[in-house]
Design a protein around this motif. Structure first.
Motif, short mmCIF file in Angstrom:
data_model
loop_
_atom_site.label_atom_id
_atom_site.label_comp_id
_atom_site.label_asym_id
_atom_site.label_seq_id
_atom_site.Cartn_x
_atom_site.Cartn_y
_atom_site.Cartn_z
N ARG A 1 0.74 -1.20 0.11
CA ARG A 1 -0.14 -0.07 -0.12
C ARG A 1 0.84 1.21 0.09
NH1 ARG A 1 -3.09 -3.22 3.60
NH2 ARG A 1 -2.06 -2.19 5.51
N ARG A 2 1.97 0.93 0.64
CA ARG A 2 2.91 2.60 0.59
C ARG A 2 3.36 2.54 -0.57
NH1 ARG A 2 8.13 2.63 2.78
NH2 ARG A 2 8.36 0.90 1.72
N ASP A 3 3.74 1.54 -1.29
CA ASP A 3 4.45 1.66 -2.60
C ASP A 3 3.55 2.06 -3.57
OD1 ASP A 3 6.81 0.55 -1.48
OD2 ASP A 3 6.38 -1.37 -2.14
N ARG A 4 2.30 1.80 -3.53
CA ARG A 4 1.23 2.32 -4.45
C ARG A 4 1.15 3.49 -4.25
NH1 ARG A 4 -1.43 -2.52 -3.26
NH2 ARG A 4 -2.84 -1.58 -1.83
N GLN A 5 1.09 4.07 -2.90
CA GLN A 5 0.74 5.68 -2.72
C GLN A 5 1.81 6.41 -3.04
OE1 GLN A 5 -1.86 6.45 -1.38
NE2 GLN A 5 -1.59 8.42 -0.93
N LEU A 6 3.00 5.93 -3.08
CA LEU A 6 4.33 6.47 -3.73
C LEU A 6 4.30 6.61 -5.22
CD1 LEU A 6 7.34 5.05 -1.42
CD2 LEU A 6 6.24 7.39 -1.42
N ASN A 7 4.00 5.48 -5.87
CA ASN A 7 3.62 5.64 -7.23
C ASN A 7 2.70 6.41 -7.74
OD1 ASN A 7 5.60 3.54 -7.75
ND2 ASN A 7 4.01 1.95 -7.73
N LEU A 8 1.47 6.90 -7.01
CA LEU A 8 0.35 7.58 -7.09
C LEU A 8 0.86 8.88 -7.05
CD1 LEU A 8 -2.44 8.00 -8.43
CD2 LEU A 8 -3.28 7.97 -5.69
N ILE A 9 1.57 9.47 -6.15
CA ILE A 9 2.17 10.71 -5.68
C ILE A 9 3.18 11.05 -7.11
CG2 ILE A 9 3.99 11.79 -4.39
CD1 ILE A 9 2.81 10.61 -2.04
N GLU A 10 3.94 10.09 -7.40
CA GLU A 10 4.94 10.46 -8.65
C GLU A 10 4.00 10.46 -9.77
OE1 GLU A 10 8.66 8.15 -10.66
OE2 GLU A 10 7.58 7.12 -9.33
N GLU A 11 2.97 9.78 -10.01
CA GLU A 11 2.13 10.33 -11.39
C GLU A 11 1.40 11.65 -11.27
OE1 GLU A 11 -0.43 7.09 -11.49
OE2 GLU A 11 0.88 5.56 -11.96
#
Length: 701
Positions: free
Chosen positions: A105-115
């Motif tokens: 979940r943390r990694d998905r949030q980081l990817n969303l912030i990057e997008e």
């Protein structure tokens, strides 16, 4: 033993009764009781996985007419029930899954912030003939506001996810540490593997029999610790001997009698051998072969078994596939009608045939044969019969030479066979381990059936369990603790605990009270004013018992007040040792020195250095004290240099270890009443001939 006999064999439970912990390792003693089947076979369960199979011993208690005729170790495996004590392991697995999910979940949030952070306004493509357009600033600002607002919410959610991840990681770390420190007595997999002892008894009768099993296990260490209590002014004290014990043997010691020994459990037992002295060229002594002739009639032993017919084959035999042109029978895609090559021969063992030597195909393109012929014949020892095979690594007395295929074009010729060895065969080290040899059954190949070969260990995981158990020897020692083998010296001692104790198999230190030892005790004060003008209090402990006291930490308590933890030296029976208690602020010491240099002799050829030492002591304590003042005088090995002492000090007695005094040490001992002062005067003269004097040397320090 067949499966039916093992199934109906009576099973006895056992109880661990006593343990003797050595410097490294332990000897365990188990008791079992029950009735014996008519065939006298019994299986005793409850043994640990890390035991040494060669150390298992058994005897019958309280039954003179009954004796043990055979004992061996066996390994059993059965699935664990639903009620197995595996909560800690399941908790670690659950937290591991939660940690992986939180990290995802943390990694998905980081990817969303990057997008979201990568959002940029992209103007439409302009054709060559189109004029320049004005940039819509409002659209740019609206996009920037949207990105800022979206990133603020995403970062807030990211903080929550990272906090949740840290909490799960902390819980996982705590659970994993609790699992690592948990007792190794519980099974570590979904299949419970236990070690049992299979015994054969003779003369049992109908009465119940009590058995005693004894075996050694690695993974147990101990160090001594002490607690000294005394009253001010008393000449004796109570020294409580305690032991810090750590074990990871795979079984919990619950309610067992504990004994502690300083001996080495793996000490050498081989006897010295006197060898001859040879004058001339050195020749190595021949090693013992360990070979003997096989029994007569071994081939005919299985004639009845072979006459009953072959048994059903459940597995397909391996087929040898050779590189090169295919056989003639395989051409045209038809079924193969060529001869099926025989299976590869058995591995070389104690009494078996040699390994096969593969040979490349011949020039005609045919498939190569699988050669399994014997080695060239060796000289037959005296008394051997034709056709007999030795119990050795595959060498035969009358073997048939192997037919070697001719080398084809472009292929190297096979190497010639090795030259035969003179004398009887010499088995390898694995073949000489008679306890590990396995007798091959009638279903084995012709060269192996009825012969002894090195077999697999009785428990494939035993080595891993022993390795984990021996890791307890690397535990960091408690403060000021000393290994028993280092402090015991040339003698071994044993200490028996007064009460039973519980020590789990978790690989951590546990304290066990062994007993109480009366010791003589007096308080003395020591000062070395030439090094430091401070008086130190010491406790002089005398061991008047017939039991040695090993070096280790001692907690000193005076009048129910804890003073400090000091280091107790090793005290043999009747020995005396000194333990430091720290500076004594109530006693003052002052030291002054003076030096007078002169010459003497008929022509003033001798230099005289007169050293004077003045020491003053003042007792400000409420009671009398005994003070020992240590000084030093120079020593020389030159007979022309003389040293004359002028004091009433004395040379101390020669000690050992930490109490060993340096050459030239001198001692004053005096008793000081409460509030009294004393002055000590001493000195020495150094007479140096003029020819021995060092010009400009620092000899007056």
């Amino acid at each position: 033993m067949d499966a039916t006999g093992a199934k109906h064999m009576k099973r006895w439970g056992s109880t661990l009764d006593s343990v003797v912990v050595y410097a490294q390792g332990a000897v365990c003693r188990r008791l079992a009781r029950g009735s014996v089947s008519p065939d006298g076979r019994v299986r005793v369960t409850g043994l640990p996985r890390s035991l040494d199979p060669g150390s298992l011993r058994a005897r019958v208690l309280g039954a003179p007419g009954v004796r043990v005729t055979g004992v061996r170790t066996e390994v059993e495996a059965e699935p664990l029930g639903t009620g197995a004590p595996d909560e800690v392991r399941r908790e670690v697995e659950r937290l591991g899954d939660e940690y992986a999910a939180a990290q995802a979940r943390r990694d998905r949030q980081l990817n969303l912030i990057e997008e979201v952070g990568a959002l940029r306004p992209v103007p439409p493509a302009r054709r060559r003939e189109d004029p320049h357009r004005r940039t819509p600033v409002d659209a740019w600002l609206e996009l920037a506001d949207f990105v800022d607002e979206r990133l603020a919410g995403l970062h807030k959610r990211l903080v929550e996810l990272e906090e949740a991840l840290r909490e799960v990681e902390h819980e996982l770390t705590v659970a994993a540490d609790r699992l690592a420190r948990a007792s190794t007595d519980a099974p570590s997999a979904h299949v419970e593997t236990t070690v049992c002892a299979a015994l054969t008894l003779d003369g049992t009768g109908d009465a119940e029999v009590e058995l005693e099993l004894e075996y050694t296990v690695p993974g147990a260490v101990w160090v001594p610790t002490y607690r000294l209590t005394h009253r001010q002014g008393d000449g004796s004290g109570r020294l409580v001997l305690r032991a810090s014990v750590a074990q990871r043997t795979g079984e919990d010691w619950t309610g067992v009698r504990i004994a502690l020994a300083t001996a080495d459990l793996r000490r050498r037992t081989d006897l010295p051998r006197l060898r001859s002295i040879r004058i001339g060229r050195s020749q190595p002594a021949p090693a013992p072969s360990g070979w003997r002739e096989p029994p007569a009639g071994l081939v005919g032993l299985f004639s009845g078994y072979d006459a009953a017919g072959p048994r059903a084959v459940t597995t397909a035999a391996p087929v040898a596939v050779a590189a090169g042109p295919a056989p003639t029978g395989a051409a045209g895609g038809g079924s193969s009608s060529g001869p099926v090559p025989p299976p590869p021969p058995a591995p070389q063992g104690y009494g078996g045939p040699p390994a096969a030597v593969p040979v490349p195909g011949g020039a005609d393109g045919a498939s190569p044969e699988v050669f399994g012929g014997g080695m060239p014949a060796l000289p037959r020892p005296a008394g051997a019969r034709p056709g007999d095979r030795p119990r050795s690594g595959g060498r035969s007395f009358a073997g048939a030479p192997a037919a070697i295929a001719p080398a084809g074009p472009g292929l190297a010729a096979p190497p010639p066979p090795p030259a035969p060895m003179a004398g009887p065969p010499r088995p390898s080290g694995a073949e000489l381990d008679y306890a590990a040899l396995v007798l091959c059954g009638p279903d084995e190949q012709g060269g192996r059936r009825g012969r002894l070969f090195p077999g697999s260990p009785f428990d494939p995981m035993a080595a891993e369990y022993r390795r984990r158990a021996e890791a307890v020897a690397a535990l960091p020692l408690p403060g000021q603790a000393v290994r028993p083998r280092e402090s015991a010296g040339s003698f071994d001692h044993r200490f028996d605990a007064a009460a039973r104790a519980d020590i789990p198999s978790d690989g951590t230190w546990h304290t066990v009270t062994v007993g109480e030892i009366p010791v003589g005790l007096r308080t003395e004060y020591l000062c070395v004013p030439s090094v430091e003008q401070t008086v130190y209090a010491t406790s002089v402990i005398s061991n008047s018992t017939d039991q040695a006291l090993l070096a280790g930490p001692v907690e000193i308590t005076a009048d129910d007040d804890f003073l400090l933890t000091a280091a107790l030296p090793t005290l043999a029976p009747g020995g005396v040792g000194r333990v430091g208690l720290g500076p004594a602020e109530g006693i003052r010491v002052t030291r002054r020195t003076s030096l007078h240099e002169s010459t003497s002799g008929l022509r003033n050829t001798t230099t005289v250095l007169d050293h004077r030492v003045h020491v003053e002591l003042a007792n400000r304590l409420a009671g009398p004290v005994t003070v020992e003042v240590r000084e030093r005088v120079p020593v020389t090995s030159d007979p022309d240099v003389r040293i004359e002492e002028r004091a009433d000090w004395t040379a101390p007695e020669e000690g050992t270890g930490p109490d060993r005094h340096a050459p030239g040490t001198r001692v004053w001992r005096l008793d000081l009443p409460a509030g009294a002062t004393a002055a000590l005067d001493g000195g020495y003269e150094i007479r140096i001939p003029a020819g021995k004097a060092l010009v400009g040397g620092n000899r007056r320090s």
